[in-house]
Design a protein around this motif. Structure first.
Motif, PDB file in Angstrom:
ATOM      1  N   GLN A 497      37.302  35.704  47.178  1.00  0.00           N
ATOM      2  CA  GLN A 497      37.264  34.804  46.021  1.00  0.00           C
ATOM      3  C   GLN A 497      37.226  35.606  44.726  1.00  0.00           C
ATOM      4  O   GLN A 497      38.001  35.346  43.796  1.00  0.00           O
ATOM      5  N   ALA A 498      36.318  36.561  44.671  1.00  0.00           N
ATOM      6  CA  ALA A 498      36.185  37.389  43.469  1.00  0.00           C
ATOM      7  C   ALA A 498      37.453  38.194  43.215  1.00  0.00           C
ATOM      8  O   ALA A 498      37.893  38.346  42.066  1.00  0.00           O
ATOM      9  N   ARG A 499      38.064  38.706  44.294  1.00  0.00           N
ATOM     10  CA  ARG A 499      39.267  39.531  44.151  1.00  0.00           C
ATOM     11  C   ARG A 499      40.416  38.721  43.563  1.00  0.00           C
ATOM     12  O   ARG A 499      41.099  39.158  42.631  1.00  0.00           O
ATOM     13  N   TYR A 500      40.643  37.527  44.086  1.00  0.00           N
ATOM     14  CA  TYR A 500      41.744  36.700  43.590  1.00  0.00           C
ATOM     15  C   TYR A 500      41.450  36.165  42.195  1.00  0.00           C
ATOM     16  O   TYR A 500      42.370  35.964  41.387  1.00  0.00           O
ATOM     17  N   GLN A 501      40.175  35.925  41.889  1.00  0.00           N
ATOM     18  CA  GLN A 501      39.829  35.465  40.550  1.00  0.00           C
ATOM     19  C   GLN A 501      40.168  36.538  39.522  1.00  0.00           C
ATOM     20  O   GLN A 501      40.749  36.254  38.461  1.00  0.00           O
ATOM     21  N   ARG A 502      39.820  37.791  39.831  1.00  0.00           N
ATOM     22  CA  ARG A 502      40.157  38.902  38.936  1.00  0.00           C
ATOM     23  C   ARG A 502      41.661  39.063  38.821  1.00  0.00           C
ATOM     24  O   ARG A 502      42.197  39.283  37.727  1.00  0.00           O
ATOM     25  N   TYR A 503      42.335  38.954  39.927  1.00  0.00           N
ATOM     26  CA  TYR A 503      43.788  39.149  39.960  1.00  0.00           C
ATOM     27  C   TYR A 503      44.499  38.112  39.094  1.00  0.00           C
ATOM     28  O   TYR A 503      45.375  38.432  38.284  1.00  0.00           O
ATOM     29  N   LEU A 504      44.105  36.848  39.257  1.00  0.00           N
ATOM     30  CA  LEU A 504      44.792  35.768  38.541  1.00  0.00           C
ATOM     31  C   LEU A 504      44.416  35.716  37.066  1.00  0.00           C
ATOM     32  O   LEU A 504      45.130  35.099  36.259  1.00  0.00           O
ATOM     33  N   SER A 505      43.316  36.344  36.694  1.00  0.00           N
ATOM     34  CA  SER A 505      42.902  36.331  35.290  1.00  0.00           C
ATOM     35  C   SER A 505      43.541  37.453  34.486  1.00  0.00           C
ATOM     36  O   SER A 505      43.394  37.502  33.261  1.00  0.00           O
ATOM     37  N   GLU A 506      44.266  38.364  35.159  1.00  0.00           N
ATOM     38  CA  GLU A 506      44.917  39.458  34.446  1.00  0.00           C
ATOM     39  C   GLU A 506      46.046  38.916  33.580  1.00  0.00           C
ATOM     40  O   GLU A 506      46.795  38.022  34.004  1.00  0.00           O
ATOM     41  N   PRO A 507      46.232  39.458  32.368  1.00  0.00           N
ATOM     42  CA  PRO A 507      47.242  38.926  31.428  1.00  0.00           C
ATOM     43  C   PRO A 507      48.664  38.948  31.978  1.00  0.00           C
ATOM     44  O   PRO A 507      49.465  38.060  31.669  1.00  0.00           O
TER      45      PRO A 507
END
Length: 653
Positions: A497-507
């Motif tokens: 969950q944390a990994r995909y959240q970081r990934y999708l929040s990248e510009p």
């Protein structure tokens, strides 16, 4: 003459068919195999009861040997040992059936051992026609069978009639239709049909044994060789084989037997180092040893029934060949020893050593057969049994780790150790320690630049972490409790969950619409799994079956794939299941049938020493190193991959 059908034997066949049904639609494991083969042993012993003290000893001896093999199957985890244990079990069962059906205590000769399969197969085929006749003919002499046959025929006729009645009643009454529909769901009928088919197959296979027509005295199939005068031709053949082996021994002598190896001469043969020379051809040498042993036996059989004067020259040539052959076996042992000096022990060579020891022992008795008429079958059987027992109980993998583990370029191959079976758990520990040292202790993350040699070690550490994660994942799925599995899955889902959240929040993701949409869907699925992981056991099993593992493997350079998906050790998709995984099940019978002491012991040790928390911590730190290396210049991402990924008798990568 047809034998009467025994009610007792027919009841045994029906009982065994019912017994087999206990294992259908359940996970198959070591205890399943042991239980089924134990049932086969009891069935054979009851089919042909021992009526004398000598045959009773046969039952006891066979039962003792089977028990030893069964224990090893529940202790040893190595797939090759499991395979040989299965073959050994069926071999003992077969020869036990052969002896007990003849009320014999032991074999009269090695020839009888070799041709027993042909004898028993012929007797079985001869019993097929009387069995078919008993099924198709109506006879008052077989009351027990006639009654059972009538019942079976009645059931076959009644089934379509009952089906029509149920269909009509269901149409007439909706309550009845719903109730019956729940009783007879699709899975019910599929299982019922499979059980009936399997039971009929078991009955068909075992029925001929109830009236097995045993022929107790037979002429040896090789007796015709006594009338074939092929002595001169055989002498020429054996002489040429002897000269061929002698030439091989002479040529290889400076490289294998000399105290100082002629390494400087090897380059002209396309071999870079002496260690590479002794590493080659081990499998081929084992095949050659088996072939030559068989040819020498053929020469001995040709001499049977002929006077000594006629066979004198061939006998001398055979004895010379046996001497040369023994030296050939010694040369293979020498290669094994030299290999471990340069590369450490390997599973394949140690297990191959067992075969060579057996061949050497059989060669000794074969030489004695040329000099005396004494029967060596008891000695040969004893040697074979002792070696088989040693093979099954000697933990080769633990021996390798604790004595001389495999090396590459004078460095221990820790990837090899991580790929061992649970038998080599101590190797898993050593591999974990190495990976932890590379990823954590050396502080590579803070170095401005990671060198080529360091990149290789990081790559191997990643392969080790992946393999250990696979080991843990497989064991917890099969032996973990519901609580343990839930805790493990929650840890994975939380991290993802944390990994995909970081990934999708990248510009950068706003420019990658299709990729972001796909990954957003995966994150949504992960969120849904997290919401269901505590709901029910069935949801827990669904989530467990949706979690697979990525593999950071043997690519020769670090290439970041983060523009497609976030880097992760896990792949979460319920539509895909990793091929080697067994579906998670908490059913008591599944847990019972797959019980295995060696695997469970390794799992409990992993829980304590190599837990999923420790492995996941290493995973995260490795991924940071992977990303750091992938951001180095293009020509500074590669490394020299110097280990083998296709070593035999290890877990696949």
């Amino acid at each position: 003459m047809e034998q009467p059908l025994s009610r007792f034997k027919f009841a045994l066949v029906l009982g065994f068919a019912a017994f087999i049904n206990l294992f259908l639609f359940r996970q198959f494991g070591s205890l399943s195999f042991v239980s089924i083969t134990a049932g086969m042993f009891v069935l054979a012993a009851l089919f042909f009861p021992a009526r004398s003290s000598t045959t009773q000893k046969t039952v006891v001896a066979a039962g003792a040997l089977l028990t030893i093999v069964w224990i090893s199957l529940l202790l040893r985890s190595n797939s090759f040992v499991q395979f040989i244990g299965g073959v050994t079990t069926f071999g003992i069962l077969f020869y036990f059936l052969y002896l007990i059906s003849r009320s014999s205590s032991f074999f009269l000769s090695l020839g009888e051992v070799v041709f027993a399969p042909l004898y028993l197969a012929g007797e079985y085929l001869q019993s097929l026609i009387p069995t078919v006749r008993l099924v198709t003919e109506r006879s008052t002499n077989h009351d027990a069978f006639s009654r059972v046959k009538s019942v079976l025929i009645g059931i076959v006729i009644a089934v379509p009639i009952i089906a029509i009645l149920i269909s009509m009643l269901s149409s007439a009454d909706p309550i009845y239709r719903k109730t019956v529909g729940e009783w007879f769901s699709g899975s019910f009928w599929n299982e019922a049909i499979t059980r009936v088919v399997v039971s009929l197959i078991v009955l068909s296979i075992l029925a001929p044994l109830t009236i097995l027509q045993v022929v107790k005295t037979r002429k040896s199939p090789v007796a015709f060789l006594a009338n074939i005068f092929f002595i001169k031709e055989a002498t020429v053949v054996m002489t040429l084989i002897t000269l061929t082996l002698i030439s091989f021994l002479v040529i290889q002598w400076p490289y294998v037997f000399a105290s100082v190896a002629a390494e400087t001469d090897l380059s002209k043969f396309g071999v870079a180092t002496y260690s590479e020379y002794v590493k080659r051809g081990f499998g081929e040498f084992l095949q050659i040893a088996a072939l030559v042993y068989g040819l020498i036996w053929g020469g001995l059989l040709l001499m049977r029934g002929k006077d000594q004067k006629t066979t004198r020259t061939l006998r001398i040539v055979q004895l010379i060949l046996l001497t040369v052959f023994f030296l050939f076996i010694v040369s293979i042992f020498r290669r094994i020893w030299l290999y471990q000096l340069y590369h450490g022990w390997s599973i394949g060579r140690l297990y191959g050593g067992f075969f060579l020891i057996w061949i050497a022992g059989m060669t000794g008795t074969l030489a004695l057969r040329h000099l005396t008429q004494f029967r060596f079958i008891v000695l040969e059987t004893t040697v074979s049994v002792v070696l088989l027992i040693s093979f099954h109980f000697f933990n080769v993998e633990e021996f390798i780790v604790q004595n001389h583990p495999p090396t590459v370029n004078k460095h221990v191959d820790y990837v090899y150790l991580s790929r061992m079976s649970p038998d080599g758990y101590v190797g898993w520990q050593r591999a974990y320690e190495y990976a932890s040292n590379v990823i954590l202790t050396r502080n590579l993350q803070n170095k401005p630049f990671i060198s080529r040699d360091e990149r290789r070690e990081v790559a191997y550490a990643g392969m080790i972490v992946t393999q250990l994660t696979r080991n843990y994942n497989r064991l917890i799925r099969q032996y973990g409790t519901e609580k343990e599995l839930r805790t493990y899955l929650v840890a994975i889902l939380t991290a993802e969950q944390a990994r995909y959240q970081r990934y999708l929040s990248e510009p950068d993701r706003q420019y990658e619409t299709n990729v972001a949409t796909d990954q957003q869907q995966i994150k949504t699925n992960i969120d849904n799994y997290m919401g269901k992981v505590y709901s029910s056991r069935s949801d827990l099993i669904t989530i467990a079956n949706a979690v697979s593992l990525n593999y950071f493997s043997n690519a020769n350079e670090f290439e970041l794939l983060g523009h497609i998906q976030p880097m992760s050790f896990y792949f979460i998709d319920e539509t895909y299941q990793f091929p080697s995984y067994t579906s998670v099940s908490f059913h008591p019978l599944d847990r019972l049938y797959t019980w295995h002491f060696g695997n469970i012991d390794a799992f409990l040790k992993m829980q304590e020493e190599l837990s999923h928390k420790r492995l996941m911590f290493l995973q995260e730190r490795y991924l940071l190193l992977f990303e750091k290396i992938s951001n180095q210049p293009k020509d500074e991402k590669g490394f020299d991959f110097d280990i083998s990924t296709d070593s035999p008798l290890l877990q696949s990568m």
